[in-house]
Scaffold this motif. Sequence first.
Motif, PDB file in Angstrom:
ATOM      1  N   ALA A 163      57.600  24.175  19.307  1.00 27.83           N
ATOM      2  CA  ALA A 163      56.142  23.804  19.835  1.00 27.83           C
ATOM      3  C   ALA A 163      55.634  24.870  21.058  1.00 27.83           C
ATOM      4  CB  ALA A 163      56.092  22.439  20.341  1.00 27.83           C
ATOM      5  N   LYS A 164      54.456  25.130  21.040  1.00 31.70           N
ATOM      6  CA  LYS A 164      53.821  26.084  21.826  1.00 31.70           C
ATOM      7  C   LYS A 164      53.071  25.587  22.865  1.00 31.70           C
ATOM      8  CE  LYS A 164      55.565  29.335  19.259  1.00 31.70           C
ATOM      9  NZ  LYS A 164      57.107  30.066  19.874  1.00 31.70           N
ATOM     10  N   GLY A 165      52.796  24.215  22.819  1.00 31.85           N
ATOM     11  CA  GLY A 165      51.847  23.632  23.805  1.00 31.85           C
ATOM     12  C   GLY A 165      52.082  23.727  25.181  1.00 31.85           C
ATOM     13  N   ASP A 166      51.083  23.232  26.179  1.00 36.48           N
ATOM     14  CA  ASP A 166      51.409  23.099  27.558  1.00 36.48           C
ATOM     15  C   ASP A 166      51.973  21.599  27.792  1.00 36.48           C
ATOM     16  OD1 ASP A 166      50.105  25.543  28.606  1.00 36.48           O
ATOM     17  OD2 ASP A 166      48.557  24.804  27.392  1.00 36.48           O
ATOM     18  N   PHE A 167      51.554  20.809  26.754  1.00 37.42           N
ATOM     19  CA  PHE A 167      51.983  19.484  26.890  1.00 37.42           C
ATOM     20  C   PHE A 167      52.580  18.841  25.555  1.00 37.42           C
ATOM     21  CE2 PHE A 167      51.648  14.734  27.207  1.00 37.42           C
ATOM     22  CZ  PHE A 167      52.301  14.513  28.314  1.00 37.42           C
TER      23      PHE A 167
ATOM     24  N   GLN B 164      39.152  17.880  23.349  1.00 40.21           N
ATOM     25  CA  GLN B 164      38.499  19.002  23.750  1.00 40.21           C
ATOM     26  C   GLN B 164      37.788  18.368  25.041  1.00 40.21           C
ATOM     27  OE1 GLN B 164      35.967  20.944  20.816  1.00 40.21           O
ATOM     28  NE2 GLN B 164      37.451  20.677  19.190  1.00 40.21           N
ATOM     29  N   GLU B 165      37.518  17.206  25.215  1.00 41.03           N
ATOM     30  CA  GLU B 165      36.758  16.663  26.374  1.00 41.03           C
ATOM     31  C   GLU B 165      37.677  16.725  27.428  1.00 41.03           C
ATOM     32  OE1 GLU B 165      35.892  12.703  25.159  1.00 41.03           O
ATOM     33  OE2 GLU B 165      34.422  13.256  23.274  1.00 41.03           O
ATOM     34  N   LEU B 166      38.744  16.852  27.470  1.00 39.71           N
ATOM     35  CA  LEU B 166      39.738  16.960  28.342  1.00 39.71           C
ATOM     36  C   LEU B 166      40.296  18.516  28.720  1.00 39.71           C
ATOM     37  CD1 LEU B 166      42.262  13.856  27.815  1.00 39.71           C
ATOM     38  CD2 LEU B 166      40.421  14.106  29.322  1.00 39.71           C
ATOM     39  N   GLY B 167      39.461  19.347  27.944  1.00 37.38           N
ATOM     40  CA  GLY B 167      39.939  20.866  28.010  1.00 37.38           C
ATOM     41  C   GLY B 167      41.004  21.266  27.395  1.00 37.38           C
ATOM     42  N   TYR B 168      41.557  20.509  26.151  1.00 35.45           N
ATOM     43  CA  TYR B 168      42.741  20.910  25.484  1.00 35.45           C
ATOM     44  C   TYR B 168      42.374  21.139  23.990  1.00 35.45           C
ATOM     45  CZ  TYR B 168      46.258  19.377  28.957  1.00 35.45           C
ATOM     46  OH  TYR B 168      46.852  19.405  30.168  1.00 35.45           O
ATOM     47  N   GLY B 169      42.984  22.227  23.598  1.00 38.61           N
ATOM     48  CA  GLY B 169      43.114  22.405  21.884  1.00 38.61           C
ATOM     49  C   GLY B 169      44.324  21.513  21.393  1.00 38.61           C
ATOM     50  N   TYR B 170      44.688  21.715  20.287  1.00 32.70           N
ATOM     51  CA  TYR B 170      45.867  21.099  19.750  1.00 32.70           C
ATOM     52  C   TYR B 170      46.507  21.741  18.699  1.00 32.70           C
ATOM     53  CZ  TYR B 170      43.078  19.405  15.691  1.00 32.70           C
ATOM     54  OH  TYR B 170      42.485  19.197  14.582  1.00 32.70           O
ATOM     55  N   GLU B 171      47.763  21.482  18.379  1.00 30.78           N
ATOM     56  CA  GLU B 171      48.489  21.872  17.359  1.00 30.78           C
ATOM     57  C   GLU B 171      49.320  20.544  16.731  1.00 30.78           C
ATOM     58  OE1 GLU B 171      51.294  24.810  17.777  1.00 30.78           O
ATOM     59  OE2 GLU B 171      52.623  23.635  19.390  1.00 30.78           O
ATOM     60  N   ILE B 172      49.250  20.455  15.518  1.00 32.90           N
ATOM     61  CA  ILE B 172      50.171  19.211  14.860  1.00 32.90           C
ATOM     62  C   ILE B 172      51.486  19.928  14.359  1.00 32.90           C
ATOM     63  CG2 ILE B 172      50.483  17.155  13.479  1.00 32.90           C
ATOM     64  CD1 ILE B 172      47.437  16.978  13.647  1.00 32.90           C
TER      65      ILE B 172
ATOM     66  N   CYS C 156      47.901  20.971  23.611  1.00 31.00           N
ATOM     67  CA  CYS C 156      48.710  19.834  23.450  1.00 31.00           C
ATOM     68  C   CYS C 156      49.343  19.929  21.873  1.00 31.00           C
ATOM     69  CB  CYS C 156      47.809  18.605  23.352  1.00 31.00           C
ATOM     70  SG  CYS C 156      48.700  16.922  23.241  1.00 31.00           S
ATOM     71  N   SER C 157      50.546  19.968  21.968  1.00 32.39           N
ATOM     72  CA  SER C 157      51.412  19.905  20.778  1.00 32.39           C
ATOM     73  C   SER C 157      51.939  18.349  20.326  1.00 32.39           C
ATOM     74  CB  SER C 157      52.482  20.746  20.741  1.00 32.39           C
ATOM     75  OG  SER C 157      52.452  22.011  21.134  1.00 32.39           O
ATOM     76  N   VAL C 158      51.614  18.174  19.230  1.00 34.10           N
ATOM     77  CA  VAL C 158      51.832  16.719  18.806  1.00 34.10           C
ATOM     78  C   VAL C 158      53.061  17.089  17.561  1.00 34.10           C
ATOM     79  CG1 VAL C 158      51.131  14.796  17.398  1.00 34.10           C
ATOM     80  CG2 VAL C 158      49.480  15.912  19.132  1.00 34.10           C
ATOM     81  N   ILE C 159      54.160  16.454  17.856  1.00 33.75           N
ATOM     82  CA  ILE C 159      55.427  16.661  17.164  1.00 33.75           C
ATOM     83  C   ILE C 159      55.755  15.515  16.343  1.00 33.75           C
ATOM     84  CG2 ILE C 159      57.724  17.262  17.169  1.00 33.75           C
ATOM     85  CD1 ILE C 159      57.256  18.834  19.807  1.00 33.75           C
ATOM     86  N   VAL C 160      55.788  15.581  15.058  1.00 34.53           N
ATOM     87  CA  VAL C 160      55.716  14.513  13.963  1.00 34.53           C
ATOM     88  C   VAL C 160      56.961  14.496  13.287  1.00 34.53           C
ATOM     89  CG1 VAL C 160      54.507  12.946  12.536  1.00 34.53           C
ATOM     90  CG2 VAL C 160      53.270  14.446  14.200  1.00 34.53           C
ATOM     91  N   SER C 161      57.727  13.479  13.289  1.00 33.04           N
ATOM     92  CA  SER C 161      58.914  13.591  12.406  1.00 33.04           C
ATOM     93  C   SER C 161      58.715  13.136  10.986  1.00 33.04           C
ATOM     94  CB  SER C 161      60.270  12.775  13.066  1.00 33.04           C
ATOM     95  OG  SER C 161      61.296  12.778  11.974  1.00 33.04           O
TER      96      SER C 161
END
Length: 319
Positions: free
Chosen positions: A91-95, A35-43, A7-12
């Motif tokens: 962003a490189k995420g799936d969502f 992680q409980e939903l099976g997702y890693g993340y990037e901000i 999951c990519s979190v994009i912050v302006s």
Amino acid sequence: MNLEKICSVIVSVYNEEDSLEPFYQHCSQSCEKLQELGYGYEIVFVNDGSQDKSAILLEDFAERDKEHVRVLSFSRNFGHEAAMTAGLDHAKGDFLVFMDADLQHPPELISEMLKKSEEGYQVVSMVRTKNPSAGLVKNVTSALFYWILNHVSPVHFEENASDFFGISKKVQEVLKKHYREKVRYLRGFVQSVGFPKTSIRYEAAARQAGQSHYSLSKLWRFSKNTLFTFSNLPLQLGIFAAICSGGLGTVLLIYTLLTRKGAPSGYATIVVVLCFMFAVLFFVIGIIGEYIAILFEELKDRPLYILSDSKNIEEDSES
């Protein structure tokens, strides 16, 4: 990252030094629970030419958490829309989740957005039910803006939808490839792509610090550009004005012929009609001028943003 999905979190970020640390801590804690939903993340923080210490804080985040934090820095202030577009491009995420750094957009709702994504929705709009930081004028003008926009645009926009929203990888690719206008309304683009979409209602929190960077003049310019970008109806006002003016002229002609006795009369009436006609004419010319201004921006084809630096980003680019 060992997890299969990201999951990519994009912050302006623009002059948010007082709220960045609390936001980073809050957002990181919320993202760890993904992680409980099976997702890693990037901000992905996008520094939109901040003049305060925001850039220093972002570099510190990137050094402290090289696995999760990415930083893009602009050469100058290009605006909120450009910042979100830069995050979209890198962003490189799936969502992808887009949000602001003032904590008015609750990071804990990211998990709810991902659950909607897992249900098959590719666009998740976050709809404000209440915004305590906005005054009466902004709340009223916001409601009026959406009312007008939905009446003149062929696309229906979710009222009070915010810059807090989520999109799938497929929607990201469509926006990167096909929606590259210089005069942008990314929130509107997201709602107009046509993929399965849903919304989540939330109450905006109070700003963590500082004040909104959107003045009334900026909001007016933003609203005007959005209206002209998504609707051609204002251009057609010239036709309606011509019909109304022609009808008024015909009525005035008949009235003059029926009431004229001897020397021509009605000087005041003629002056009023001329003023009305010129007002309509200049109004229509002004609308045409606004559309020409938008076309001029597109024809210049200048970059949406220019990167001056980046941290933990695989490749840099201009767009």
